[in-house]
Design a protein around this motif. Structure first.
Motif, PDB file in Angstrom:
ATOM      1  N   GLU A  32      -1.557   4.653  13.724  1.00  0.00           N
ATOM      2  CA  GLU A  32       0.089   4.370  13.886  1.00  0.00           C
ATOM      3  C   GLU A  32       0.549   5.964  14.129  1.00  0.00           C
ATOM      4  O   GLU A  32       1.444   6.018  14.940  1.00  0.00           O
ATOM      5  N   ILE A  33       0.132   6.854  13.063  1.00  0.00           N
ATOM      6  CA  ILE A  33       0.761   8.298  13.399  1.00  0.00           C
ATOM      7  C   ILE A  33       0.389   8.964  14.618  1.00  0.00           C
ATOM      8  O   ILE A  33       1.146   9.316  15.358  1.00  0.00           O
ATOM      9  N   CYS A  34      -0.831   9.016  14.819  1.00  0.00           N
ATOM     10  CA  CYS A  34      -1.524   9.917  15.948  1.00  0.00           C
ATOM     11  C   CYS A  34      -1.099   9.241  17.078  1.00  0.00           C
ATOM     12  O   CYS A  34      -0.818   9.910  18.116  1.00  0.00           O
TER      13      CYS A  34
ATOM     14  N   ILE B 136      -9.341  -0.842   5.717  1.00  0.00           N
ATOM     15  CA  ILE B 136      -8.617  -0.884   7.131  1.00  0.00           C
ATOM     16  C   ILE B 136      -7.322  -0.211   6.954  1.00  0.00           C
ATOM     17  O   ILE B 136      -7.138   0.573   7.994  1.00  0.00           O
ATOM     18  N   ALA B 137      -6.626  -0.015   5.881  1.00  0.00           N
ATOM     19  CA  ALA B 137      -5.362   0.645   5.744  1.00  0.00           C
ATOM     20  C   ALA B 137      -5.232   1.874   6.190  1.00  0.00           C
ATOM     21  O   ALA B 137      -4.604   2.364   7.057  1.00  0.00           O
ATOM     22  N   PRO B 138      -6.092   2.702   5.814  1.00  0.00           N
ATOM     23  CA  PRO B 138      -6.111   4.233   6.085  1.00  0.00           C
ATOM     24  C   PRO B 138      -6.267   4.505   7.888  1.00  0.00           C
ATOM     25  O   PRO B 138      -5.627   5.183   8.275  1.00  0.00           O
ATOM     26  N   VAL B 139      -7.262   3.539   8.354  1.00  0.00           N
ATOM     27  CA  VAL B 139      -7.382   3.808   9.696  1.00  0.00           C
ATOM     28  C   VAL B 139      -6.188   3.220  10.628  1.00  0.00           C
ATOM     29  O   VAL B 139      -5.675   4.039  11.517  1.00  0.00           O
TER      30      VAL B 139
ATOM     31  N   ASN C 191       0.687  -1.217   0.087  1.00  0.00           N
ATOM     32  CA  ASN C 191      -0.057  -0.027  -0.135  1.00  0.00           C
ATOM     33  C   ASN C 191       0.780   1.335  -0.069  1.00  0.00           C
ATOM     34  O   ASN C 191       1.832   1.486   0.742  1.00  0.00           O
ATOM     35  N   PRO C 192       0.707   2.310  -0.768  1.00  0.00           N
ATOM     36  CA  PRO C 192       1.458   3.351  -1.043  1.00  0.00           C
ATOM     37  C   PRO C 192       1.483   4.382   0.372  1.00  0.00           C
ATOM     38  O   PRO C 192       2.220   5.042   0.313  1.00  0.00           O
TER      39      PRO C 192
ATOM     40  N   ALA D  44      -0.281  -3.448   4.843  1.00  0.00           N
ATOM     41  CA  ALA D  44       0.048  -2.871   3.713  1.00  0.00           C
ATOM     42  C   ALA D  44       0.329  -3.936   2.540  1.00  0.00           C
ATOM     43  O   ALA D  44       0.021  -3.325   1.329  1.00  0.00           O
ATOM     44  N   PHE D  45       0.435  -5.117   2.798  1.00  0.00           N
ATOM     45  CA  PHE D  45       0.809  -6.230   1.748  1.00  0.00           C
ATOM     46  C   PHE D  45      -0.411  -6.709   1.331  1.00  0.00           C
ATOM     47  O   PHE D  45      -1.240  -7.439   1.839  1.00  0.00           O
ATOM     48  N   ARG D  46      -0.694  -6.177  -0.006  1.00  0.00           N
ATOM     49  CA  ARG D  46      -2.146  -6.672  -0.503  1.00  0.00           C
ATOM     50  C   ARG D  46      -1.876  -7.008  -2.027  1.00  0.00           C
ATOM     51  O   ARG D  46      -2.108  -6.325  -2.902  1.00  0.00           O
ATOM     52  N   PRO D  47      -1.284  -8.342  -2.399  1.00  0.00           N
ATOM     53  CA  PRO D  47      -0.932  -8.772  -3.566  1.00  0.00           C
ATOM     54  C   PRO D  47      -2.275  -8.554  -4.573  1.00  0.00           C
ATOM     55  O   PRO D  47      -3.490  -9.339  -3.999  1.00  0.00           O
ATOM     56  N   PRO D  48      -2.502  -8.181  -5.707  1.00  0.00           N
ATOM     57  CA  PRO D  48      -3.291  -8.155  -6.689  1.00  0.00           C
ATOM     58  C   PRO D  48      -4.211  -9.303  -6.779  1.00  0.00           C
ATOM     59  O   PRO D  48      -5.380  -9.320  -6.852  1.00  0.00           O
TER      60      PRO D  48
END
Lengths: 282, 421
Positions: B309-311, B301-304, B221-222, B355-359
């Protein structure tokens, strides 16, 4: 120290790699407009690689086309069917297997050199070297290598080896190409195949899209595809022309070239240590 | 090292309810591991051809190594930059690192399909210097041995002149005694090599762990995938190292009823603020340069996970730590350092698993029960081993809370953790 030893290893493999790329290895041209989805290539592959003793009839079951399949530890190649939205009676069949990249990510990833690209173009695997870390599977952009997860003691990474032994030592074509009409799977040197592919496109501009999938993708692959429809509609992924190892190896080499930067850090820290020690004594 | 708070062995018994729970979990983990080795990775885990790496790599190895970074950060501060007031923090950090790396390697055994070939990277004819994993493997292997060497002086201090192996092993006593004497005589002069070498190797493999997934640009994931992942991994490892030392120091103090080193830790937390701040700036700058905020709008779920992680893992502890009021209390330090530890752990889990999501993958990976029990067992065994070690060896600073009493050899239980067998 480990770092300087590692530095020497980097230099060596960089050398080996540049010589491998100069060779014109074998390739395969898949003409998806010719494939009728008979799946005989799957059967031939299973026979040649002793993957299963299923009779040829087992590969005639049309239900296999209901969902797109991926390669498994027991199938180095699979043929999938892709429907054409406005022509329900017609389908495109696409064979999938290891693409045998010219600059393979799996080879770059493998830490013990179990995966290698042969000068003749095949990406091969030595099970006896393998630790089973599966980093090659993480690395492969085509998601090709499968793993014998059910083998508790001697699992191997499973993927098409382009019939390396059959081609190099027996002088035959890969088993799948031997089984398939030559119009559909064409086995030859990669440079010849590229000429052929572009000739075909030029001669039949209505039949083919002007795109040889695998010519430039990820630095080029030995297996290439001619299609009549955009590759994304055929279960193939879109990629840049940049080879995967070019994203990792330059950085790795720049940071650790001949172990100089680690040695430098070692020297700096030693000097710092002695300096602070003297300060304390004063 | 003639400081007021020179480390001593903890004088509390091991037979506490907490220890019993840990031992139970470790035993269950051992059972799960037996299942994995008997029936294979396929039977034990949810790993697949599309998801070849799971929690054994994401948590046991990647997170384990990050959280063991306190070993090299504290050694650098106290022994290279000679900040002697932090000397009290070095031994617990060293023990954590030694056990952390040891258990990371044990976790790796579960993950490797051909675990018996784990030594192959040592054979020159198999060296593959283009592989990031090769460098990680070499560094971790050498560094693990350095950690054992760095721990040797503590073994000497505890047992030199007091070696008394039980039963038939008694015959070995003079030999072990002599070995300890030789170690004592030689290690002192060479130790700087190991300390500096340990820091260099740590910088190398902590950053290279971040390079591992650079090879999968089309799968990660970017939000996390960036060419500067190695730098971010190194900076977060520094942060994790400092945070872990603070977190653990307070946890041990409370567990063993010692006086918490609040003053030392508050001052030590300045390093954490600096590195965490640099980490945040680096991560933020990279994020803006890459225009990665578009990916925040993607569902799932990734953006959450990224925002948490950041906050919670960087911004909140940073805010807590810059306040002298929070920094000055044990509880404030504990909360802030705990958040950083959790944040770095979450980062490793995010990078390697979320983040690891193979197409081609259909359903996302989620760890199986057996997989989780092995990881849980390893962590429990690690904590338990830590407990046993601080009871046997002089690791933790002598606190004022405990009434002085001579350490009797009988008080030390011979129990060892189950994984050692």
């Amino acid at each position: 120290m480990g770092s300087s030893v590692a530095g020497a290893a980097f230099a060596q493999s960089a050398l080996a790699e540049s010589s491998a790329n100069a060779e014109d290895g074998y390739g395969m041209l898949v003409d998806t407009t010719e494939c009728i989805g008979c799946r005989k290539c799957e059967w031939a592959c299973a026979q040649e690689n002793k993957l299963s003793d299923k009779p040829v009839e087992a590969f005639e079951d049309p239900s296999a086309f209901e969902e797109p399949r991926r390669m498994t530890a027991d199938a180095y190649t699979v043929v999938n069917r892709y429907d054409i939205p406005d022509q329900p009676a017609q389908h495109t069949f696409v064979k999938a297997q290891c693409m045998h990249c010219l600059r393979p990510a799996c080879v770059s990833a493998c830490l013990v050199g179990a995966l290698r690209r042969q000068p003749s173009g095949q990406v091969t695997y030595d099970a006896w070297k393998c630790m089973g870390c599966r980093y090659c599977m993480v690395a492969c952009p085509f998601q090709v290598p499968a793993y014998q997860y059910d083998n508790a003691l001697t699992p191997v990474v499973s993927k098409c080896n382009f019939c390396f032994n059959r081609v190099q030592n027996e002088g035959k074509m890969p088993a799948c190409a031997d089984m398939c009409p030559p119009m559909c799977l064409t086995f030859a040197k990669r440079s010849e195949l590229l000429r052929l592919a572009h000739q075909k496109i030029e001669a039949n501009p209505d039949r083919y899209l002007d795109h040889v999938y695998g010519e430039h993708e990820l630095g080029g692959t030995a297996w290439m595809y001619l299609t009549s429809r955009p590759v994304t509609e055929l279960g193939l992924l879109e990629f840049d022309a940049k080879a995967i190892p070019d994203r990792t190896e330059p950085m790795q080499h720049a940071i650790f070239k001949m172990g100089v930067p680690p040695m430098l850090l070692f020297g700096l820290l030693t000097v710092a240590m002695k300096t602070f020690e003297h300060k304390e004594e004063e | 090292m003639s400081h007021a708070g020179h480390p001593i062995s903890v004088r509390r018994g091991l037979l506490t309810p907490g220890a019993a729970v840990l031992a139970g979990l470790a035993l269950i983990g051992l059972g799960a591991a037996a299942y994995r080795f008997l029936f294979g990775i396929g039977a034990a885990s949810n790993l697949s051809n599309q998801y070849p790496w799971g929690i054994w790599i994401g948590i046991d190895v990647a997170s384990g190594v990050a959280l063991a970074a306190g070993g090299f950060t504290s050694a650098a501060v106290a022994h290279i930059f000679h900040q002697h007031k932090y000397e009290v923090l070095v031994r617990p950090a060293l023990l954590t690192a030694m056990l952390g790396y040891t258990f990371a390697v044990l976790g790796l055994f579960a993950d490797l399909g051909r675990f018996y070939n784990i030594w192959h990277p040592m054979i020159p004819m198999m060296w593959q210097g283009n592989s990031v994993l090769f460098e990680v493997a070499m560094c971790v292997m050498v560094y693990l041995n350095i950690l054992y060497i760095e721990f040797l002086p503590i073994v000497c201090e505890r047992f030199a002149g007091r070696v008394s192996l039980p039963g038939p092993l008694r015959a070995l006593n003079p030999m072990v005694e002599r070995a300890l004497r030789i170690a004592q005589a030689t290690l002192g002069k060479m130790m700087f090599l190991f300390i500096v070498g340990g820091v260099v190797l740590s910088c190398m493999h902590q950053s290279s762990l971040g390079s591992l997934l650079l090879i999968a640009p089309y799968k990660v994931n970017p939000l996390w995938y960036t060419p500067v992942m190695p730098m971010l991994f190194l900076l977060s490892a520094f942060s994790a190292g400092f945070a872990m030392v603070i977190f653990e120091s307070l946890l041990s103090a409370w567990t063993f009823r010692l006086a918490p080193e609040t003053k030392v830790l508050a001052s030590y937390s300045r390093f954490l603020v600096v590195f965490l701040g640099v980490y945040l700036v680096a991560k933020g700058t990279d994020f803006v340069i890459r225009d990665a905020y578009h990916s925040l709008l993607a569902g799932g779920i990734a953006p959450v996970m990224f925002l948490v992680e950041i906050c919670a893992g960087i911004v909140l502890p940073l805010l807590l730590l810059v306040s002298p009021r929070v920094r000055g209390t044990a509880l404030g330090l504990f909360a802030a350092s705990g958040l950083v530890v959790g944040g770095v752990l979450l980062n490793r889990v995010n990078v390697f698993l979320v983040a690891f999501r193979p197409p081609y993958a259909q359903t996302p990976y989620f760890p199986s029960l057996v997989e989780s029990l092995i990881t849980l067992g390893l962590i429990s065994a690690l904590v338990l081993t830590y407990r046993v070690f601080v009871t046997i060896f002089p690791i933790l600073p002598a606190g004022e809370c405990v009434p002085a009493r001579e350490l009797a050899a009988e008080d030390i239980p011979a129990e060892t953790e189950p994984y050692a067998a």
